[in-house]
Write a protein that holds these residues in place. Structure first.
Motif, PDB file in Angstrom:
ATOM      1  N   ALA A  31       0.823  -1.211   0.000  1.00  0.00           N
ATOM      2  CA  ALA A  31       0.000   0.000   0.000  1.00  0.00           C
ATOM      3  C   ALA A  31       0.862   1.268   0.000  1.00  0.00           C
ATOM      4  O   ALA A  31       0.448   2.297  -0.524  1.00  0.00           O
ATOM      5  N   GLN A  32       2.055   1.164   0.565  1.00  0.00           N
ATOM      6  CA  GLN A  32       2.967   2.313   0.605  1.00  0.00           C
ATOM      7  C   GLN A  32       3.886   2.352  -0.615  1.00  0.00           C
ATOM      8  O   GLN A  32       4.748   3.226  -0.716  1.00  0.00           O
ATOM      9  N   GLY A  33       3.722   1.385  -1.507  1.00  0.00           N
ATOM     10  CA  GLY A  33       4.547   1.344  -2.708  1.00  0.00           C
ATOM     11  C   GLY A  33       5.911   0.716  -2.505  1.00  0.00           C
ATOM     12  O   GLY A  33       6.787   0.834  -3.356  1.00  0.00           O
ATOM     13  N   VAL A  34       6.096   0.028  -1.374  1.00  0.00           N
ATOM     14  CA  VAL A  34       7.362  -0.636  -1.083  1.00  0.00           C
ATOM     15  C   VAL A  34       7.346  -2.016  -1.742  1.00  0.00           C
ATOM     16  O   VAL A  34       6.339  -2.733  -1.680  1.00  0.00           O
ATOM     17  N   LEU A  35       8.459  -2.385  -2.374  1.00  0.00           N
ATOM     18  CA  LEU A  35       8.573  -3.689  -3.015  1.00  0.00           C
ATOM     19  C   LEU A  35       8.398  -4.788  -1.972  1.00  0.00           C
ATOM     20  O   LEU A  35       9.022  -4.750  -0.906  1.00  0.00           O
ATOM     21  N   VAL A  36       7.555  -5.758  -2.257  1.00  0.00           N
ATOM     22  CA  VAL A  36       7.256  -6.843  -1.324  1.00  0.00           C
ATOM     23  C   VAL A  36       8.042  -8.085  -1.731  1.00  0.00           C
ATOM     24  O   VAL A  36       8.015  -8.495  -2.884  1.00  0.00           O
ATOM     25  N   HIS A  37       8.754  -8.672  -0.757  1.00  0.00           N
ATOM     26  CA  HIS A  37       9.517  -9.899  -0.966  1.00  0.00           C
ATOM     27  C   HIS A  37       8.950 -10.986  -0.064  1.00  0.00           C
ATOM     28  O   HIS A  37       8.465 -10.700   1.031  1.00  0.00           O
ATOM     29  N   GLN A  38       9.062 -12.215  -0.516  1.00  0.00           N
ATOM     30  CA  GLN A  38       8.684 -13.341   0.338  1.00  0.00           C
ATOM     31  C   GLN A  38       9.728 -13.479   1.438  1.00  0.00           C
ATOM     32  O   GLN A  38      10.917 -13.258   1.211  1.00  0.00           O
ATOM     33  N   PRO A  39       9.317 -13.844   2.648  1.00  0.00           N
ATOM     34  CA  PRO A  39      10.274 -14.061   3.730  1.00  0.00           C
ATOM     35  C   PRO A  39      11.238 -15.193   3.361  1.00  0.00           C
ATOM     36  O   PRO A  39      10.857 -16.139   2.672  1.00  0.00           O
ATOM     37  N   LEU A  40      12.459 -15.096   3.822  1.00  0.00           N
ATOM     38  CA  LEU A  40      13.468 -16.108   3.559  1.00  0.00           C
ATOM     39  C   LEU A  40      13.518 -17.100   4.707  1.00  0.00           C
ATOM     40  O   LEU A  40      13.428 -16.719   5.877  1.00  0.00           O
ATOM     41  N   ALA A  41      13.672 -18.379   4.387  1.00  0.00           N
ATOM     42  CA  ALA A  41      13.846 -19.402   5.415  1.00  0.00           C
ATOM     43  C   ALA A  41      15.314 -19.392   5.836  1.00  0.00           C
ATOM     44  O   ALA A  41      16.214 -19.527   5.002  1.00  0.00           O
ATOM     45  N   LYS A  42      15.548 -19.174   7.121  1.00  0.00           N
ATOM     46  CA  LYS A  42      16.906 -19.109   7.659  1.00  0.00           C
ATOM     47  C   LYS A  42      16.949 -19.846   8.983  1.00  0.00           C
ATOM     48  O   LYS A  42      15.933 -19.962   9.666  1.00  0.00           O
ATOM     49  N   PRO A  43      18.123 -20.299   9.389  1.00  0.00           N
ATOM     50  CA  PRO A  43      18.246 -20.908  10.718  1.00  0.00           C
ATOM     51  C   PRO A  43      17.897 -19.879  11.798  1.00  0.00           C
ATOM     52  O   PRO A  43      18.203 -18.692  11.655  1.00  0.00           O
ATOM     53  N   ILE A  44      17.279 -20.336  12.840  1.00  0.00           N
ATOM     54  CA  ILE A  44      16.845 -19.447  13.919  1.00  0.00           C
ATOM     55  C   ILE A  44      18.020 -18.670  14.513  1.00  0.00           C
ATOM     56  O   ILE A  44      17.898 -17.495  14.840  1.00  0.00           O
ATOM     57  N   LEU A  45      19.182 -19.314  14.614  1.00  0.00           N
ATOM     58  CA  LEU A  45      20.343 -18.626  15.173  1.00  0.00           C
ATOM     59  C   LEU A  45      20.787 -17.460  14.291  1.00  0.00           C
ATOM     60  O   LEU A  45      21.230 -16.419  14.802  1.00  0.00           O
ATOM     61  N   ALA A  46      20.666 -17.593  12.978  1.00  0.00           N
ATOM     62  CA  ALA A  46      21.013 -16.499  12.062  1.00  0.00           C
ATOM     63  C   ALA A  46      20.047 -15.331  12.238  1.00  0.00           C
ATOM     64  O   ALA A  46      20.456 -14.168  12.216  1.00  0.00           O
ATOM     65  N   ALA A  47      18.761 -15.635  12.421  1.00  0.00           N
ATOM     66  CA  ALA A  47      17.763 -14.582  12.631  1.00  0.00           C
ATOM     67  C   ALA A  47      18.040 -13.838  13.936  1.00  0.00           C
ATOM     68  O   ALA A  47      18.005 -12.604  13.985  1.00  0.00           O
ATOM     69  N   GLU A  48      18.329 -14.586  14.988  1.00  0.00           N
ATOM     70  CA  GLU A  48      18.592 -13.955  16.283  1.00  0.00           C
ATOM     71  C   GLU A  48      19.906 -13.175  16.274  1.00  0.00           C
ATOM     72  O   GLU A  48      20.021 -12.149  16.938  1.00  0.00           O
ATOM     73  N   ALA A  49      20.891 -13.634  15.502  1.00  0.00           N
ATOM     74  CA  ALA A  49      22.161 -12.920  15.394  1.00  0.00           C
ATOM     75  C   ALA A  49      21.972 -11.553  14.741  1.00  0.00           C
ATOM     76  O   ALA A  49      22.752 -10.633  14.995  1.00  0.00           O
ATOM     77  N   LYS A  50      20.933 -11.407  13.928  1.00  0.00           N
ATOM     78  CA  LYS A  50      20.626 -10.121  13.301  1.00  0.00           C
ATOM     79  C   LYS A  50      19.701  -9.271  14.172  1.00  0.00           C
ATOM     80  O   LYS A  50      19.180  -8.255  13.729  1.00  0.00           O
ATOM     81  N   GLY A  51      19.440  -9.719  15.404  1.00  0.00           N
ATOM     82  CA  GLY A  51      18.630  -8.940  16.334  1.00  0.00           C
ATOM     83  C   GLY A  51      17.132  -9.169  16.201  1.00  0.00           C
ATOM     84  O   GLY A  51      16.346  -8.459  16.824  1.00  0.00           O
ATOM     85  N   LYS A  52      16.721 -10.145  15.398  1.00  0.00           N
ATOM     86  CA  LYS A  52      15.292 -10.435  15.224  1.00  0.00           C
ATOM     87  C   LYS A  52      14.783 -11.203  16.444  1.00  0.00           C
ATOM     88  O   LYS A  52      15.509 -11.979  17.061  1.00  0.00           O
ATOM     89  N   THR A  53      13.528 -10.972  16.794  1.00  0.00           N
ATOM     90  CA  THR A  53      12.892 -11.692  17.895  1.00  0.00           C
ATOM     91  C   THR A  53      11.641 -12.400  17.379  1.00  0.00           C
ATOM     92  O   THR A  53      11.106 -12.063  16.322  1.00  0.00           O
ATOM     93  N   LEU A  54      11.164 -13.351  18.137  1.00  0.00           N
ATOM     94  CA  LEU A  54      10.015 -14.165  17.730  1.00  0.00           C
ATOM     95  C   LEU A  54       8.733 -13.352  17.677  1.00  0.00           C
ATOM     96  O   LEU A  54       8.424 -12.587  18.599  1.00  0.00           O
ATOM     97  N   CYS A  55       7.990 -13.534  16.621  1.00  0.00           N
ATOM     98  CA  CYS A  55       6.677 -12.913  16.443  1.00  0.00           C
ATOM     99  C   CYS A  55       5.727 -13.401  17.544  1.00  0.00           C
ATOM    100  O   CYS A  55       5.669 -14.594  17.841  1.00  0.00           O
ATOM    101  N   ARG A  56       4.979 -12.478  18.124  1.00  0.00           N
ATOM    102  CA  ARG A  56       4.044 -12.848  19.201  1.00  0.00           C
ATOM    103  C   ARG A  56       2.891 -13.707  18.694  1.00  0.00           C
ATOM    104  O   ARG A  56       2.385 -14.558  19.418  1.00  0.00           O
TER     105      ARG A  56
END
Length: 65
Positions: A31-56
């Motif tokens: 809706a904001q005109g931002v290009l939409v990408h499909q989420p990438l499957a990654k190991p949980i440790l890689a996601a957490e190393a980038k500062g990501k946290t689990l979706c509630r």
């Protein structure tokens, strides 16, 4: 470790590829005109190393199962 789904934007990772938070985020970006990408499957440790946290929403879904 299992893979999780990591959107290119945002600070969360998701256990479920069909999480409603992913879909609503993509709709908001589109809706904001931002290009939409499909989420990438990654190991949980890689996601957490980038500062990501689990979706509630994913957490609540997992606790109900």
């Amino acid at each position: 470790m299992p893979d999780v789904y990591v959107p290119q934007q945002g600070d969360r990772y998701h256990i479920y590829e069909s999480c409603s938070a992913i879909e609503s985020g993509q709709q908001g970006n589109a809706a904001q005109g931002v290009l939409v990408h499909q989420p990438l499957a990654k190991p949980i440790l890689a996601a957490e190393a980038k500062g990501k946290t689990l979706c509630r929403i994913c957490l609540n879904t997992a606790q109900r199962q």
